[in-house]
Structures are given as structure tokens and as C-alpha cells.
Design a protein around this motif. Structure first.
Motif, PDB file in Angstrom:
ATOM      1  N   ILE A  60       0.841  -1.200   0.000  1.00 64.20           N
ATOM      2  CA  ILE A  60       0.000   0.000   0.000  1.00 64.20           C
ATOM      3  C   ILE A  60       0.878   1.253   0.000  1.00 64.20           C
ATOM      4  O   ILE A  60       0.633   2.206  -0.740  1.00 64.20           O
ATOM      5  CB  ILE A  60      -0.933   0.004   1.225  1.00 64.20           C
ATOM      6  N   HIS A  61       1.923   1.224   0.827  1.00 68.84           N
ATOM      7  CA  HIS A  61       2.824   2.370   0.942  1.00 68.84           C
ATOM      8  C   HIS A  61       3.514   2.666  -0.392  1.00 68.84           C
ATOM      9  O   HIS A  61       3.588   3.830  -0.823  1.00 68.84           O
ATOM     10  CB  HIS A  61       3.860   2.104   2.028  1.00 68.84           C
ATOM     11  N   GLN A  62       4.012   1.622  -1.048  1.00 71.74           N
ATOM     12  CA  GLN A  62       4.691   1.810  -2.334  1.00 71.74           C
ATOM     13  C   GLN A  62       3.738   2.337  -3.397  1.00 71.74           C
ATOM     14  O   GLN A  62       4.102   3.206  -4.205  1.00 71.74           O
ATOM     15  CB  GLN A  62       5.319   0.487  -2.785  1.00 71.74           C
ATOM     16  N   TYR A  63       2.533   1.836  -3.380  1.00 75.47           N
ATOM     17  CA  TYR A  63       1.503   2.279  -4.323  1.00 75.47           C
ATOM     18  C   TYR A  63       1.197   3.756  -4.105  1.00 75.47           C
ATOM     19  O   TYR A  63       1.094   4.536  -5.053  1.00 75.47           O
ATOM     20  CB  TYR A  63       0.262   1.422  -4.083  1.00 75.47           C
ATOM     21  N   LYS A  64       1.071   4.122  -2.846  1.00 77.31           N
ATOM     22  CA  LYS A  64       0.779   5.512  -2.507  1.00 77.31           C
ATOM     23  C   LYS A  64       1.931   6.424  -2.943  1.00 77.31           C
ATOM     24  O   LYS A  64       1.698   7.522  -3.478  1.00 77.31           O
ATOM     25  CB  LYS A  64       0.536   5.636  -1.007  1.00 77.31           C
ATOM     26  N   GLN A  65       3.151   5.994  -2.733  1.00 75.13           N
ATOM     27  CA  GLN A  65       4.302   6.793  -3.150  1.00 75.13           C
ATOM     28  C   GLN A  65       4.316   7.007  -4.667  1.00 75.13           C
ATOM     29  O   GLN A  65       4.669   8.093  -5.149  1.00 75.13           O
ATOM     30  CB  GLN A  65       5.596   6.107  -2.717  1.00 75.13           C
ATOM     31  N   LEU A  66       3.942   5.976  -5.420  1.00 75.70           N
ATOM     32  CA  LEU A  66       3.893   6.090  -6.874  1.00 75.70           C
ATOM     33  C   LEU A  66       2.881   7.147  -7.293  1.00 75.70           C
ATOM     34  O   LEU A  66       3.152   7.979  -8.173  1.00 75.70           O
ATOM     35  CB  LEU A  66       3.527   4.731  -7.481  1.00 75.70           C
ATOM     36  N   ILE A  67       1.725   7.139  -6.658  1.00 76.82           N
ATOM     37  CA  ILE A  67       0.682   8.133  -6.964  1.00 76.82           C
ATOM     38  C   ILE A  67       1.157   9.535  -6.600  1.00 76.82           C
ATOM     39  O   ILE A  67       0.982  10.497  -7.366  1.00 76.82           O
ATOM     40  CB  ILE A  67      -0.618   7.773  -6.216  1.00 76.82           C
ATOM     41  N   GLU A  68       1.775   9.656  -5.448  1.00 73.23           N
ATOM     42  CA  GLU A  68       2.219  10.978  -4.987  1.00 73.23           C
ATOM     43  C   GLU A  68       3.413  11.496  -5.765  1.00 73.23           C
ATOM     44  O   GLU A  68       3.705  12.694  -5.720  1.00 73.23           O
ATOM     45  CB  GLU A  68       2.542  10.910  -3.493  1.00 73.23           C
ATOM     46  N   SER A  69       4.094  10.606  -6.508  1.00 72.98           N
ATOM     47  CA  SER A  69       5.258  11.047  -7.283  1.00 72.98           C
ATOM     48  C   SER A  69       4.877  12.012  -8.403  1.00 72.98           C
ATOM     49  O   SER A  69       5.732  12.722  -8.934  1.00 72.98           O
ATOM     50  CB  SER A  69       5.988   9.827  -7.878  1.00 72.98           C
ATOM     51  N   VAL A  70       3.586  12.033  -8.781  1.00 73.36           N
ATOM     52  CA  VAL A  70       3.127  12.987  -9.801  1.00 73.36           C
ATOM     53  C   VAL A  70       2.198  14.038  -9.170  1.00 73.36           C
ATOM     54  O   VAL A  70       1.382  14.660  -9.849  1.00 73.36           O
ATOM     55  CB  VAL A  70       2.406  12.270 -10.964  1.00 73.36           C
ATOM     56  N   ASN A  71       2.326  14.203  -7.854  1.00 74.69           N
ATOM     57  CA  ASN A  71       1.550  15.200  -7.107  1.00 74.69           C
ATOM     58  C   ASN A  71       0.043  14.968  -7.142  1.00 74.69           C
ATOM     59  O   ASN A  71      -0.751  15.901  -7.162  1.00 74.69           O
ATOM     60  CB  ASN A  71       1.864  16.616  -7.599  1.00 74.69           C
TER      61      ASN A  71
END
Length: 414
Positions: A60-71
Motif C-alpha cells: 500500500i505504501h509503495q503504491y501511494k508513493q507512486l501516486i504521490e510522485s506525480v503530485n
């Protein structure tokens, strides 16, 4: 800036949170495109996790980081699937309920605020045509009762299926079946049982028949009881970890394959909310699913239950006299979305006034048409989830929100 202007701006009607559905790294619509639509958040899920398994917090954390990488931001999960054993209270249902609780805890630890789920037996949403051509050349999702009867009678071969259809529907289904060749029959079968966007469950006709047998002695009231027992176990966990649940209506909102439907009418929604009378037990208000049923007064429903709406799908359907329906333009069709959005904006302002932490309601444009350049892209794509059609819907809904909000602000300042 004069006093009146400052006062008007301070009282400006807040807008709902603009979101877009994203099916993960394999989605043909990448996060960078979603960012360009103007959406600020996504509805998403770990689609690669098999139904019933625990969602690991690291994943979940990695998925969230991927989404947040494009703001972009991710605080609504759509969906955490409910295993069939839970719906039927058979097999290892308690194990799957316990896993569901674990998943909720892991999601909450990563900042997720809302979890959407559904309680539809066997299949999730169903359409009979994924590429219906509209007069303007765009394509949409379509549900034909006669064509579904073709599947039910001639592919699934469900016992007593004929009792579910009129003579005219059966005659039309027979005609459709005879006109199909081997290739079109095979494609139709896949479209009917394996259209789950974001993943392929790999179901076969044999699998569907086996699943149907589990519901032989489960009617509407029994399925509602199973939902009540499920909610009474997971709602306390949701309350403890500060997650709001949002049940999605049945799609379509009437019986298919002889199965019970329990999230289809205003009475159904009331029954579900009273199973656990707590704000964490709420609704995903889907205007398309509820709108496919002509006896549903969506304006009255949203006014009655707006304080329990935890997520929103905004789309429109055009109902036909024979019971068929298709996905219309977002601001066309049989549902008056203006009335719905106005009620949601009023509810949101009331939540803000009462200082609710969850005052802002998340919505996404649902099931856009395949249009323009997306028409030239090869299958497979996620049915109803091409980019341009949904972006058009989002733009229209954004404009609708601004217009309604300005009007409500003007009224409030007079």
C-alpha cells in the motif's frame, strides 16, 4: 478588496474533491495523463492482490508513493473486494472477514480515508455491449435485457432461466444467438464474465455455474442478513482506525441470473444504513447504478441520505422503454445530475459548518465514452475507462459545480 467581497469569498460554497479512477501501473491511462485532466486525487486499489488476501502495508505504501510522485493523492480505495464466502456465509468466511479487518487497518495506517466495496453476488457490474456505437460516432457501455437473456439461456444455460424473461425477450434472444458465429460467441462470453477493469479473474462459464449453486437457498432477506453480520464485524474496526465505508449500489439494480439484489432501492439503502447506524457505515452514491432503475427518485434519495454519503460516482444513463439502458453523456440522459450535485454541495457545506473532519466529499466522473483518439487505440482497454471521455465528464461536472456553488453562495449572502 472591499468588505462585501471579502465576506462573499469567506462564504463561498466549497467544491467537492475531483478524482479520477486509476487501475495501477498497467492502466492504459497513466498517472501523468490523469494529472493533466485537472483531477487532484485518484480512486484506486491493489488490483493484483487476489480476492480475499490481505493487502500488505508495504505494498500500500509503495503504491501511494507512486501516486504521490506525480503530485496526486490517494485517500479513497475502490475497491476492497468482498470474498464470495463472506456473501454466502460458507467455506472460510470468518478467515476472509478477519483478513478484511487487517486490510482496513493497513490502509488506515497509510492515510486512506474511505473504502468502497460492493455486495453483488457472483459478478460485479454487467453490460452486454462494451462498444455500443452512438450517433456521434463515440462508443459506450450498453445493457440489453434480450442480449443478457441470450447469455443466460444459451451460454450459461441456467435452469429455469426462461421464467426470468418475457416471450418477446426470449424470441429476441434466440434470434441474437442464431446470428452469432463461433468467434462472436466466444468474445461475447468473455465480455460477459471477465470485464472486471484493472484485472482478469479468469472466470469460466463452469466457474459461474458453480458460484450460482452457492446461492440456491439464499434469497434477498438472507443475503441482507449476511451483509448485516459482515458490517457488524468490520464497522467497529473502521471506526477504530478512522476509515469510512462506502457500499456501492448493484449494477444493474435488479435481479440478474436469478440472484438477489440488496443495494438497489431507497428501502435497501435505508436497511443497510440501519444495520450499523454509524457514519462509518455509508454509501458510495452512484448515480448511474441507481439511475438505471426508473422507480428510483435519485433526488429524494440523496436528500434523505446525504449525511451518509462517503464517496460519489457521477455518471448518467439513458433508460429505454423496454428496460435497456446505455451510458449517456454526463449531463444528459435520464438522471438530473444538477439536482444531485446541488444537494451534495449543500451537504458538504453543512459538514464544514459542523467542523466534520470528513467534510469534503470525493467524486469521480464514471464510465466515459470512448471518443476521439481513444477510438483508434487497440483493445484491450478498461471498458468505460478510456481517458478522453472521462476527462470530458470531469470538465462538465467541474463547470456544473462552479455554477451551482456561485448560485448557492449568492443565495447565502443575500
Amino acid at each position: 478588496m472591499d468588505h462585501d467581497t471579502r465576506r462573499a469569498r469567506s462564504m463561498q460554497q466549497p467544491l467537492m474533491k475531483e478524482c479520477f479512477r486509476w487501475y495501477g501501473p498497467n492502466d492504459p491511462v497513466p498517472l501523468s495523463y490523469i494529472k493533466q485532466t485537472g483531477a487532484t486525487h485518484v480512486f484506486s486499489a491493489l488490483h493484483h492482490v487476489p480476492y480475499g488476501d490481505v493487502w500488505a502495508q508495504d505494498d500500500i505504501h509503495q503504491y501511494k508513493q507512486l501516486i504521490e510522485s506525480v503530485n496526486l493523492r490517494w485517500d479513497v480505495v475502490e475497491s476492497v473486494p468482498v470474498h464470495e464466502d463472506i456473501k454466502t456465509r460458507t467455506g472460510q468466511y470468518q478467515k476472509y472477514i478477519d483478513r478484511y479487518k487487517q486490510t482496513l487497518s493497513h490502509l488506515a495506517a497509510e492515510g486512506i480515508k474511505v473504502v468502497i466495496y460492493n455486495f453483488m453476488p457472483v459478478l460485479d457490474w454487467v453490460r452486454t455491449d462494451l462498444r455500443h456505437k452512438l450517433p456521434d460516432g463515440s462508443r459506450c457501455l450498453y445493457f440489453s435485457i434480450a442480449k443478457f437473456a441470450t447469455f443466460d439461456l444459451y451460454m450459461l444455460k441456467r435452469p429455469d432461466a426462461a421464467a426470468s424473461y418475457t416471450k418477446a425477450e426470449i424470441e429476441e434472444a434466440t434470434r441474437i444467438w442464431k446470428e452469432m458465429n463461433v468467434t462472436t460467441r466466444k468474445q461475447f462470453e468473455r465480455d460477459m464474465i471477465d470485464i472486471f477493469p484493472g484485472c482478469s479473474r479468469g472466470l469460466t462459464i463452469h466457474d459461474v455455474r458453480s458460484m450460482l449453486k452457492l446461492y440456491q437457498n439464499i434469497g434477498q432477506q438472507k443475503l441482507k442478513e449476511h451483509l448485516r453480520l459482515f458490517l457488524q464485524e468490520i464497522a467497529p474496526v473502521a471506526r477504530e482506525v478512522n476509515i469510512n465505508l462506502a457500499i456501492h449500489p448493484d449494477d444493474p439494480p435488479f435481479s440478474i441470473m436469478g440472484l438477489p439484489r440488496i443495494v438497489s432501492t431507497e428501502e435497501d439503502l435505508h436497511d443497510i444504513l440501519m444495520m450499523v447506524d454509524d457514519p462509518v457505515n455509508g454509501l458510495c452514491f452512484c448515480t448511474g447504478s441507481l439511475g438505471a432503475r426508473p422507480d428510483n427518485n435519485l433526488h429524494a434519495i440523496v436528500r434523505r441520505f446525504s449525511n451518509r454519503v462517503n464517496a460519489v460516482h457521477l455518471r448518467n444513463v439513458q433508460r429505454l422503454e423496454n428496460g435497456d439502458f446505455y451510458e449517456a453523456d454526463h449531463l444528459a440522459g435520464s438522471v438530473n445530475l444538477s439536482n444531485i450535485v446541488r444537494e451534495l454541495l449543500i451537504e458538504q457545506a453543512n459538514r464544514l459548518k459542523h467542523q466534520r473532519n470528513d467534510w469534503q466529499i470525493s467524486f469521480r466522473p464514471d464510465h466515459g465514452h470512448t471518443m476521439l483518439d481513444d477510438l483508434s487505440k487497440p483493445d484491450p482497454t478498461n471498458p468505460g475507462y478510456s481517458c478522453i471521455g472521462r476527462m470530458r465528464g470531469l470538465a462538465e461536472l467541474r463547470g456544473l459545480q462552479h455554477g451551482l456553488a456561485q448560485n448557492l453562495t449568492t443565495i447565502n449572502t443575500k
